[in-house]
Design a protein around this motif. Structure first.
Motif, PDB file in Angstrom:
ATOM      1  N   ASP A 153       0.921  -1.196  -0.228  1.00 43.23           N
ATOM      2  CA  ASP A 153       0.026   0.021   0.082  1.00 43.23           C
ATOM      3  C   ASP A 153       0.859   1.215   0.036  1.00 43.23           C
ATOM      4  OD1 ASP A 153      -2.485   1.400  -0.104  1.00 43.23           O
ATOM      5  OD2 ASP A 153      -2.637   1.365   1.972  1.00 43.23           O
ATOM      6  N   THR A 154       1.968   1.254  -0.733  1.00 45.07           N
ATOM      7  CA  THR A 154       2.870   2.473  -0.734  1.00 45.07           C
ATOM      8  C   THR A 154       2.891   2.862  -2.210  1.00 45.07           C
ATOM      9  OG1 THR A 154       4.147   1.552   0.957  1.00 45.07           O
ATOM     10  CG2 THR A 154       5.128   3.045  -0.383  1.00 45.07           C
ATOM     11  N   LEU A 155       2.697   4.183  -2.303  1.00 46.99           N
ATOM     12  CA  LEU A 155       2.961   4.712  -3.794  1.00 46.99           C
ATOM     13  C   LEU A 155       4.495   5.063  -4.219  1.00 46.99           C
ATOM     14  CD1 LEU A 155       1.153   5.756  -6.031  1.00 46.99           C
ATOM     15  CD2 LEU A 155       1.063   8.061  -5.093  1.00 46.99           C
ATOM     16  N   PHE A 156       4.788   4.457  -5.303  1.00 46.50           N
ATOM     17  CA  PHE A 156       6.138   4.793  -5.648  1.00 46.50           C
ATOM     18  C   PHE A 156       6.194   5.531  -6.708  1.00 46.50           C
ATOM     19  CE2 PHE A 156       6.626   0.831  -3.140  1.00 46.50           C
ATOM     20  CZ  PHE A 156       7.714   1.041  -2.738  1.00 46.50           C
ATOM     21  N   HIS A 157       7.091   6.429  -6.823  1.00 51.24           N
ATOM     22  CA  HIS A 157       7.329   7.385  -8.235  1.00 51.24           C
ATOM     23  C   HIS A 157       8.662   6.727  -8.767  1.00 51.24           C
ATOM     24  CE1 HIS A 157       4.372  10.484  -6.780  1.00 51.24           C
ATOM     25  NE2 HIS A 157       4.606   9.889  -5.434  1.00 51.24           N
ATOM     26  N   VAL A 158       8.622   6.809  -9.959  1.00 50.46           N
ATOM     27  CA  VAL A 158       9.748   6.491 -10.861  1.00 50.46           C
ATOM     28  C   VAL A 158      10.325   7.487 -11.801  1.00 50.46           C
ATOM     29  CG1 VAL A 158      11.259   4.704 -12.205  1.00 50.46           C
ATOM     30  CG2 VAL A 158       9.690   4.121 -10.266  1.00 50.46           C
ATOM     31  N   SER A 159      11.474   7.988 -12.027  1.00 43.60           N
ATOM     32  CA  SER A 159      11.568   8.808 -13.140  1.00 43.60           C
ATOM     33  C   SER A 159      12.789   8.374 -14.069  1.00 43.60           C
ATOM     34  CB  SER A 159      11.892  10.377 -12.543  1.00 43.60           C
ATOM     35  OG  SER A 159      12.847  10.199 -11.790  1.00 43.60           O
ATOM     36  N   ALA A 160      12.540   8.843 -15.166  1.00 41.03           N
ATOM     37  CA  ALA A 160      13.820   8.573 -16.253  1.00 41.03           C
ATOM     38  C   ALA A 160      14.303   9.843 -16.981  1.00 41.03           C
ATOM     39  CB  ALA A 160      13.267   7.662 -17.274  1.00 41.03           C
ATOM     40  N   THR A 161      15.572  10.083 -16.668  1.00 34.89           N
ATOM     41  CA  THR A 161      16.066  11.508 -17.343  1.00 34.89           C
ATOM     42  C   THR A 161      17.134  11.122 -18.098  1.00 34.89           C
ATOM     43  OG1 THR A 161      15.829  12.616 -15.018  1.00 34.89           O
ATOM     44  CG2 THR A 161      17.340  13.437 -16.538  1.00 34.89           C
ATOM     45  N   ILE A 162      17.033  11.792 -19.397  1.00 35.86           N
ATOM     46  CA  ILE A 162      17.974  11.679 -20.276  1.00 35.86           C
ATOM     47  C   ILE A 162      18.708  12.893 -20.594  1.00 35.86           C
ATOM     48  CG2 ILE A 162      17.278   9.808 -21.674  1.00 35.86           C
ATOM     49  CD1 ILE A 162      16.413  11.588 -23.795  1.00 35.86           C
ATOM     50  N   THR A 163      20.120  13.218 -21.126  1.00 33.60           N
ATOM     51  CA  THR A 163      20.682  14.527 -21.307  1.00 33.60           C
ATOM     52  C   THR A 163      21.532  14.275 -22.737  1.00 33.60           C
ATOM     53  OG1 THR A 163      20.815  14.612 -18.737  1.00 33.60           O
ATOM     54  CG2 THR A 163      22.450  15.985 -20.088  1.00 33.60           C
ATOM     55  N   ASN A 164      21.628  15.357 -23.225  1.00 39.24           N
ATOM     56  CA  ASN A 164      22.696  15.507 -24.142  1.00 39.24           C
ATOM     57  C   ASN A 164      22.829  16.835 -24.206  1.00 39.24           C
ATOM     58  OD1 ASN A 164      20.842  17.208 -25.647  1.00 39.24           O
ATOM     59  ND2 ASN A 164      20.218  15.614 -27.113  1.00 39.24           N
ATOM     60  N   PHE A 165      23.854  17.363 -25.274  1.00 36.97           N
ATOM     61  CA  PHE A 165      24.509  18.690 -25.045  1.00 36.97           C
ATOM     62  C   PHE A 165      23.622  19.712 -25.239  1.00 36.97           C
ATOM     63  CE2 PHE A 165      25.044  17.320 -29.590  1.00 36.97           C
ATOM     64  CZ  PHE A 165      24.609  18.272 -30.119  1.00 36.97           C
ATOM     65  N   CYS A 166      22.179  19.568 -25.747  1.00 41.41           N
ATOM     66  CA  CYS A 166      21.362  20.280 -26.114  1.00 41.41           C
ATOM     67  C   CYS A 166      20.217  20.634 -24.854  1.00 41.41           C
ATOM     68  CB  CYS A 166      20.326  19.976 -27.221  1.00 41.41           C
ATOM     69  SG  CYS A 166      21.367  20.185 -28.766  1.00 41.41           S
ATOM     70  N   GLY A 167      20.523  19.712 -23.824  1.00 39.91           N
ATOM     71  CA  GLY A 167      19.554  19.839 -22.740  1.00 39.91           C
ATOM     72  C   GLY A 167      19.052  18.511 -21.812  1.00 39.91           C
ATOM     73  N   THR A 168      18.179  18.594 -21.064  1.00 38.25           N
ATOM     74  CA  THR A 168      17.896  17.397 -20.189  1.00 38.25           C
ATOM     75  C   THR A 168      16.390  17.318 -20.161  1.00 38.25           C
ATOM     76  OG1 THR A 168      19.751  17.618 -18.704  1.00 38.25           O
ATOM     77  CG2 THR A 168      17.963  16.309 -17.942  1.00 38.25           C
ATOM     78  N   ALA A 169      15.956  16.057 -20.042  1.00 38.82           N
ATOM     79  CA  ALA A 169      14.575  15.736 -19.977  1.00 38.82           C
ATOM     80  C   ALA A 169      14.415  14.708 -19.085  1.00 38.82           C
ATOM     81  CB  ALA A 169      13.810  15.473 -21.515  1.00 38.82           C
ATOM     82  N   THR A 170      13.242  14.958 -18.475  1.00 40.23           N
ATOM     83  CA  THR A 170      12.667  14.024 -17.259  1.00 40.23           C
ATOM     84  C   THR A 170      11.291  13.763 -17.363  1.00 40.23           C
ATOM     85  OG1 THR A 170      14.553  14.763 -15.600  1.00 40.23           O
ATOM     86  CG2 THR A 170      12.408  13.364 -14.998  1.00 40.23           C
ATOM     87  N   ASP A 171      10.846  12.415 -17.222  1.00 37.27           N
ATOM     88  CA  ASP A 171       9.284  12.114 -17.152  1.00 37.27           C
ATOM     89  C   ASP A 171       9.216  10.956 -16.069  1.00 37.27           C
ATOM     90  OD1 ASP A 171       6.832  12.342 -17.847  1.00 37.27           O
ATOM     91  OD2 ASP A 171       7.010  10.362 -19.219  1.00 37.27           O
ATOM     92  N   GLU A 172       7.907  11.149 -15.189  1.00 41.95           N
ATOM     93  CA  GLU A 172       7.802  10.507 -13.944  1.00 41.95           C
ATOM     94  C   GLU A 172       6.585   9.687 -14.322  1.00 41.95           C
ATOM     95  OE1 GLU A 172       6.822  12.201  -9.787  1.00 41.95           O
ATOM     96  OE2 GLU A 172       8.750  12.060 -10.173  1.00 41.95           O
ATOM     97  N   VAL A 173       6.594   8.557 -13.633  1.00 40.74           N
ATOM     98  CA  VAL A 173       5.155   8.015 -13.383  1.00 40.74           C
ATOM     99  C   VAL A 173       5.188   7.510 -11.995  1.00 40.74           C
ATOM    100  CG1 VAL A 173       5.183   7.045 -15.595  1.00 40.74           C
ATOM    101  CG2 VAL A 173       6.149   5.820 -14.179  1.00 40.74           C
ATOM    102  N   ALA A 174       3.662   7.134 -11.441  1.00 37.42           N
ATOM    103  CA  ALA A 174       3.661   6.559 -10.141  1.00 37.42           C
ATOM    104  C   ALA A 174       2.797   5.436 -10.015  1.00 37.42           C
ATOM    105  CB  ALA A 174       3.103   7.777  -9.297  1.00 37.42           C
ATOM    106  N   TYR A 175       2.928   4.552  -9.098  1.00 34.58           N
ATOM    107  CA  TYR A 175       2.079   3.548  -9.024  1.00 34.58           C
ATOM    108  C   TYR A 175       2.254   2.871  -7.540  1.00 34.58           C
ATOM    109  CZ  TYR A 175       6.573   1.592 -11.268  1.00 34.58           C
ATOM    110  OH  TYR A 175       7.826   1.668 -11.476  1.00 34.58           O
ATOM    111  N   GLN A 176       1.035   2.153  -7.395  1.00 34.20           N
ATOM    112  CA  GLN A 176       1.013   1.569  -5.943  1.00 34.20           C
ATOM    113  C   GLN A 176       1.071   0.182  -6.005  1.00 34.20           C
ATOM    114  OE1 GLN A 176      -3.108   2.137  -4.650  1.00 34.20           O
ATOM    115  NE2 GLN A 176      -2.314   2.817  -2.485  1.00 34.20           N
ATOM    116  N   VAL A 177       1.745  -0.207  -4.708  1.00 30.85           N
ATOM    117  CA  VAL A 177       2.174  -1.716  -4.271  1.00 30.85           C
ATOM    118  C   VAL A 177       0.945  -2.037  -3.335  1.00 30.85           C
ATOM    119  CG1 VAL A 177       3.628  -3.402  -3.408  1.00 30.85           C
ATOM    120  CG2 VAL A 177       4.480  -1.515  -4.855  1.00 30.85           C
TER     121      VAL A 177
END
Length: 268
Positions: A153-177
């Protein structure tokens, strides 16, 4: 190189060279430089199908160039005397974007969830996964694209980040155990004032879509048979008080069976 002769004594050797950046962000311009000894020349280019490159001046020795789509471009300068050509290759790279998705938004204890991602470019330095819980707990990261949890019954958040010389981007999802273990009662009362007690209510069965429940009386007559039982639990119908036999099937588990007492009467 090419040369011109003036009479028999004077020879002029013309030279041409070009230079510029190797990589440029898509939103920026590439500054090119042509060094030549003739009177001038002209820039042309090749690039991805349908792409358009815009020069500040195609006859300028030091133009700035912008493009409308990412990819590899080849810029060519041709001098106007000897038709010599020199080329320079530039990769225009977009700022990264990433979108994370998952195969479910809830997982059972000790279960496993698979994450996937889509990016807009294959040019990036690294892909970094990060995770945190709203309540303190332990997470195990067995591989790049999958995460296994031991929690309840715990809500977890997981994010992925990529980087190149033009910038950084991150996206996140959440789900429950959650705890997917079933709680199957051995008695229920259709006349109960407590709604969940007025049905043969199998707690947590809704976490196991595709289930089927069959109910039989003591003589083996089938009284109830329904798929996705959690959507239509048995209220006893017109059956009389007594002991009934049930059978449960759910994907990924062995079939289960047992007995439940149907008891009419006021109260809980």
């Amino acid at each position: 190189d090419c040369g011109t002769a003036n009479g028999a004594a004077t020879i002029t050797v013309h030279t041409l060279d070009v230079i510029g950046p190797l990589e440029v962000c898509l939103v920026d311009e590439a500054d090119l430089t042509a060094t030549f000894t003739t009177s001038g020349g002209n820039w042309t280019y090749t690039g991805p199908i349908g792409a358009i490159a815009t020069f500040s001046n195609e006859q300028d020795a030091t133009p700035s160039v912008s493009v409308d789509v990412p990819g590899a471009y080849q810029f060519v300068f041709t001098d106007d005397v000897c038709s010599m050509q020199r080329t320079w290759n530039v990769a225009f790279t977009p700022a990264p974007t990433i979108e994370v998705s998952m195969d479910t938004n809830r997982i059972c204890l000790e279960g496993e969830i698979t994450l996937s991602y889509q990016v807009n470019t294959d040019i990036y330095d690294q892909l970094q996964w990060d995770q945190y819980a709203e309540e303190s707990d332990t997470l195990v990261l067995p591989g790049t694209d999958s995460l296994t949890y031991s929690a309840f019954d715990t809500l977890f958040h997981v994010s992925a980040t990529i980087t190149n010389f033009c910038g950084t981007a991150t996206d996140e999802v959440a789900y429950q155990v959650i705890d997917c273990n079933l709680d199957i009662p051995n008695v229920f009362n259709p006349d109960s004032d407590v709604p969940e007690n007025a049905y043969f209510n199998i707690v947590a069965l809704g976490l196991h879509a595709g289930n089927n429940v069959k109910i039989f009386d003591r003589w083996g007559r089938k009284c109830y048979d329904v798929d996705n039982y959690h959507l239509n639990p048995w209220d006893g119908g017109k059956e009389s008080d007594g002991v009934y036999f049930w059978m449960l099937e759910r994907p990924g588990y062995e079939a289960e069976s047992g007995y439940v007492h149907l008891v009419h009467g006021a109260g809980n």
